[in-house]
Design an enzyme around this catalytic site. Structure first.
Site, PDB file in Angstrom:
ATOM      1  N   THR A 273       0.858  -1.386   0.078  1.00  0.00           N
ATOM      2  CA  THR A 273       0.409   0.162  -0.420  1.00  0.00           C
ATOM      3  C   THR A 273       0.947   1.312   0.046  1.00  0.00           C
ATOM      4  O   THR A 273       0.847   2.094  -0.745  1.00  0.00           O
ATOM      5  CB  THR A 273      -1.168   0.367   1.568  1.00  0.00           C
ATOM      6  OG1 THR A 273      -1.870  -1.019   1.120  1.00  0.00           O
ATOM      7  CG2 THR A 273      -1.577   1.009   1.622  1.00  0.00           C
ATOM      8  N   GLN A 302      -5.621  -1.952  -2.918  1.00  0.00           N
ATOM      9  CA  GLN A 302      -5.416  -1.028  -2.691  1.00  0.00           C
ATOM     10  C   GLN A 302      -4.698  -0.299  -3.546  1.00  0.00           C
ATOM     11  O   GLN A 302      -3.512  -0.959  -4.209  1.00  0.00           O
ATOM     12  CB  GLN A 302      -4.209  -0.938  -0.990  1.00  0.00           C
ATOM     13  CG  GLN A 302      -5.406  -1.640  -0.490  1.00  0.00           C
ATOM     14  CD  GLN A 302      -4.946  -3.378   0.024  1.00  0.00           C
ATOM     15  OE1 GLN A 302      -5.513  -4.018  -0.876  1.00  0.00           O
ATOM     16  NE2 GLN A 302      -4.552  -3.890   1.218  1.00  0.00           N
ATOM     17  N   GLN A 324     -10.019   2.504  -3.571  1.00  0.00           N
ATOM     18  CA  GLN A 324      -9.762   2.014  -2.385  1.00  0.00           C
ATOM     19  C   GLN A 324      -8.361   2.495  -1.853  1.00  0.00           C
ATOM     20  O   GLN A 324      -7.278   2.777  -2.914  1.00  0.00           O
ATOM     21  CB  GLN A 324      -9.471   0.774  -2.620  1.00  0.00           C
ATOM     22  CG  GLN A 324      -9.254  -0.333  -1.036  1.00  0.00           C
ATOM     23  CD  GLN A 324      -9.249  -1.603  -0.736  1.00  0.00           C
ATOM     24  OE1 GLN A 324     -10.101  -2.065  -1.950  1.00  0.00           O
ATOM     25  NE2 GLN A 324      -9.070  -2.039   0.105  1.00  0.00           N
ATOM     26  N   ASP A 325      -8.572   3.207  -0.517  1.00  0.00           N
ATOM     27  CA  ASP A 325      -7.130   4.043  -0.494  1.00  0.00           C
ATOM     28  C   ASP A 325      -6.748   4.976  -1.381  1.00  0.00           C
ATOM     29  O   ASP A 325      -5.348   5.502  -1.425  1.00  0.00           O
ATOM     30  CB  ASP A 325      -6.142   2.768  -0.559  1.00  0.00           C
ATOM     31  CG  ASP A 325      -6.308   1.935   1.165  1.00  0.00           C
ATOM     32  OD1 ASP A 325      -7.753   2.246   1.674  1.00  0.00           O
ATOM     33  OD2 ASP A 325      -5.449   0.680   1.240  1.00  0.00           O
ATOM     34  N   ASP A 346     -12.451   3.233   2.489  1.00  0.00           N
ATOM     35  CA  ASP A 346     -11.297   3.998   2.956  1.00  0.00           C
ATOM     36  C   ASP A 346     -10.495   4.874   2.328  1.00  0.00           C
ATOM     37  O   ASP A 346      -9.335   4.565   2.979  1.00  0.00           O
ATOM     38  CB  ASP A 346     -10.242   2.667   3.893  1.00  0.00           C
ATOM     39  CG  ASP A 346     -10.524   0.936   4.249  1.00  0.00           C
ATOM     40  OD1 ASP A 346     -11.800   1.164   5.359  1.00  0.00           O
ATOM     41  OD2 ASP A 346      -9.835   0.060   4.298  1.00  0.00           O
ATOM     42  N   ARG A 414     -14.568   3.960   9.309  1.00  0.00           N
ATOM     43  CA  ARG A 414     -14.469   2.538  10.640  1.00  0.00           C
ATOM     44  C   ARG A 414     -13.183   3.112  11.396  1.00  0.00           C
ATOM     45  O   ARG A 414     -12.170   2.939  10.723  1.00  0.00           O
ATOM     46  CB  ARG A 414     -14.965   1.260   9.659  1.00  0.00           C
ATOM     47  CG  ARG A 414     -13.552   1.443   8.517  1.00  0.00           C
ATOM     48  CD  ARG A 414     -13.640  -0.161   7.824  1.00  0.00           C
ATOM     49  NE  ARG A 414     -12.482  -0.374   6.297  1.00  0.00           N
ATOM     50  CZ  ARG A 414     -12.725  -2.055   6.125  1.00  0.00           C
ATOM     51  NH1 ARG A 414     -13.782  -3.323   6.503  1.00  0.00           N
ATOM     52  NH2 ARG A 414     -12.078  -1.326   4.908  1.00  0.00           N
ATOM     53  N   TRP A 416      -9.381   1.789  12.088  1.00  0.00           N
ATOM     54  CA  TRP A 416      -8.348   0.776  11.627  1.00  0.00           C
ATOM     55  C   TRP A 416      -7.697   0.343  12.472  1.00  0.00           C
ATOM     56  O   TRP A 416      -7.353  -0.903  12.984  1.00  0.00           O
ATOM     57  CB  TRP A 416      -7.632   1.705   9.880  1.00  0.00           C
ATOM     58  CG  TRP A 416      -6.413   0.787  10.309  1.00  0.00           C
ATOM     59  CD1 TRP A 416      -6.399  -0.701   9.296  1.00  0.00           C
ATOM     60  CD2 TRP A 416      -5.262   1.546   9.219  1.00  0.00           C
ATOM     61  NE1 TRP A 416      -5.383  -0.826   8.513  1.00  0.00           N
ATOM     62  CE2 TRP A 416      -4.720   0.669   8.479  1.00  0.00           C
ATOM     63  CE3 TRP A 416      -5.188   2.850   9.262  1.00  0.00           C
ATOM     64  CZ2 TRP A 416      -3.542   0.834   7.815  1.00  0.00           C
ATOM     65  CZ3 TRP A 416      -3.929   2.981   8.199  1.00  0.00           C
ATOM     66  CH2 TRP A 416      -3.335   1.751   7.513  1.00  0.00           C
TER      67      TRP A 416
END
Length: 508
Positions: A273, A302, A324-325, A346, A414, A416
């Site tokens: 990531t 990610q 994502q990310d 996220d 959320r 992490w």
């Protein structure tokens, strides 16, 4: 006694028995979150500290010394990383441990103008680096036992102790009025007087951003001198990295959607990531304006568009596009003003102390069967001064998400990490957000240790009647309860945002 000779004594001694410990050191160490690590390294101190400041400085010395030893051990692990995935994860760790040494060194040897708030920022970053190293091996499904030799240095526990000892008792006092506007004329003037110009058509000094940065790195310039790069309109397909030694870089584009920096690295493509970012910046004082940062990989893995570990970094009228990310607000103090952020899962995540102000957050349609979560804040330690603050912004769905109707659930965030902290102040929230508001990460994990706040938000998605009932979730009605999360208090943004020539609200 001087502390450096003292360290030679400390590290030549065997593990102490409790009966041999000094009463004063016992008392000091028992005030920390990890007394065993403290006792192990400080028990035989010839001159036990009499004051908290002495204990803090001694703890920092020990932590810095151990971090240096761990950094050297990471370097020695290179020969054991023969496969491409292991080599990729190891390269992250090497860079991250080096940055941890840097953060500890400037905490231990600060300039006279530095404050305990600065120290807490740098210690928080140092701890975050260690966890990111571990996550890189997990991303690429590599055995974590390769990192097991690093455990004997107790770096995470020692940094956690320093965070607890140093923890400021109050937030910084605002040095600016509640509202200050700085015309963006200053940024326009900066672009017209750039040190170098990047242009795809060859009309500038360079045709790539990396070539311009190599030029910046090669020049001898004052530590406080700003190096300005004007990136003209065009799509620049390159992965950019600004290292810790390159401070005070300004990147000025020709506007969102006009100047575009794009890549498509992803975890499923063999990157961590951390290393998937199209643009990665660690040099302090980074400023970006009028640029789109993009990762085109798409949903399903990610894939970071922007990663900032730059202290006092400012992003003005920039766009961050991914799934994502998308935006990795990795560490240290950051400010985003009038920016657009697009993503699914996220897509605003990390462990910086960051404020988003008057931004547009666009939630996209994810893959079939997936739910969206806007934030995933990664606070590891309750004494880290980190968190995500979204202030006076808009949270909306893109057309494809709205067309999907109720088949896709979207949430504000959320947890992490265990002490995840996210605060929403005076935002407009569309009906795309599920009435529960927030999503569990893994069962009951962190529900009693996280800190999530909603304050005076509006829009159909802001209704609070069906919000989660977690111990760590709070509905706040009094301004005094959220004053600590303003630009002035949370990131002490007065002087450094003003100097960037960017408008901002310092209070609520």
């Amino acid at each position: 006694m001087h502390l450096l000779p003292l360290l030679l004594v400390l590290f030549s001694l065997p593990y102490p028995s409790l009966s041999s410990t000094n009463t004063s050191i016992n008392w000091w160490c028992n005030q920390t979150p990890h007394p065993k690590a403290c006792l192990y390294y400080l028990t035989h101190t010839p001159l036990p500290p009499k004051h908290k400041s002495d204990f803090y400085h001694l703890s920092l010395q020990v932590t810095f010394h151990n971090a240096l030893r761990a950094q050297r051990r990471v370097q020695s692990l290179a020969s054991r990383c023969r496969t491409e995935p292991r080599r990729t994860a190891w390269l992250d760790c090497h860079r991250l441990y080096t940055n941890t040494v840097l953060q500890l060194n400037r905490t231990l040897n600060p300039s006279p103008s530095c404050t305990s708030f600065d120290f807490q920022t740098w210690l928080s970053a140092a701890l975050t680096n260690l966890d990111t190293c571990r996550h890189g091996f997990s991303d690429l499904h590599q055995p974590p036992k390769l990192l097991s030799p690093l455990g004997k240095y107790n770096i995470s526990e020692l940094i956690s102790n320093c965070l607890a000892i140093n923890k400021p008792q109050s937030t910084p006092k605002p040095d600016i009025p509640p509202w200050i506007t700085v015309a963006n004329r200053k940024l326009l003037q900066i672009s017209s007087n750039a040190n170098v110009v990047v242009a795809k058509d060859g009309s500038g000094d360079f045709t790539s951003i990396n070539a311009a940065l190599n030029s910046a790195a090669a020049k001898t310039r004052s530590l406080n001198a700003r190096f300005v790069i004007h990136v003209k309109r065009g799509v620049y397909s390159e992965n950019v990295q600004i290292v810790s030694s390159m401070n005070n870089i300004t990147l000025v584009g020709d506007g969102m959607g006009r100047t575009v920096i794009t890549g498509r690295r992803s975890v499923s493509g063999g990157y961590t990531t951390f290393s998937s970012a199209t643009f990665n910046v660690f040099g302090d004082g980074f400023i970006a304006s009028g640029i789109t940062f993009r990762n085109t990989f798409g949903p399903g893995s990610q894939a970071v568009a922007m990663l900032s570990g730059s202290d006092r970094s400012v992003f003005y009228r920039c766009s961050f596009e991914g799934y994502q990310d998308t935006l990795f607000v990795y560490s240290q103090r950051q400010f985003y003003r009038e920016c657009n952020i697009y993503g699914t899962i996220d897509f605003i995540f990390g462990n910086a102390a960051v404020v988003f102000q008057r931004c547009n957050i666009y939630v996209r349609k994810p893959r079939h069967g997936e739910a969206n979560a806007i934030t995933a804040q990664g606070r590891l330690d309750k004494n880290q001064n980190t968190g995500i603050v979204i202030h006076s912004s808009n949270i909306r769905g893109t057309s494809d998400l709205r067309n999907a109707g109720k088949t896709v659930r979207s949430y504000l965030g959320r947890p992490w990490m265990r002490y995840s902290r996210t605060v929403l102040l005076k935002n407009y929230i569309e009906s795309i957000i599920d009435p529960a508001g927030w999503l569990q990460f893994n069962g009951n994990f962190a529900l009693d240790t996280l800190y999530y706040v909603e304050y005076k938000n509006t829009g159909a998605g802001s209704r609070l009647s069906k919000r989660v009932k977690w111990p760590g979730f709070h509905i706040v009605v009094r301004p005094s309860q959220v004053a600590q999360f303003t630009v002035a208090n949370f990131i002490a943004g007065g002087s450094w945002i003003t100097s960037a020539g960017v408008p901002f609200v310092s209070g609520l």
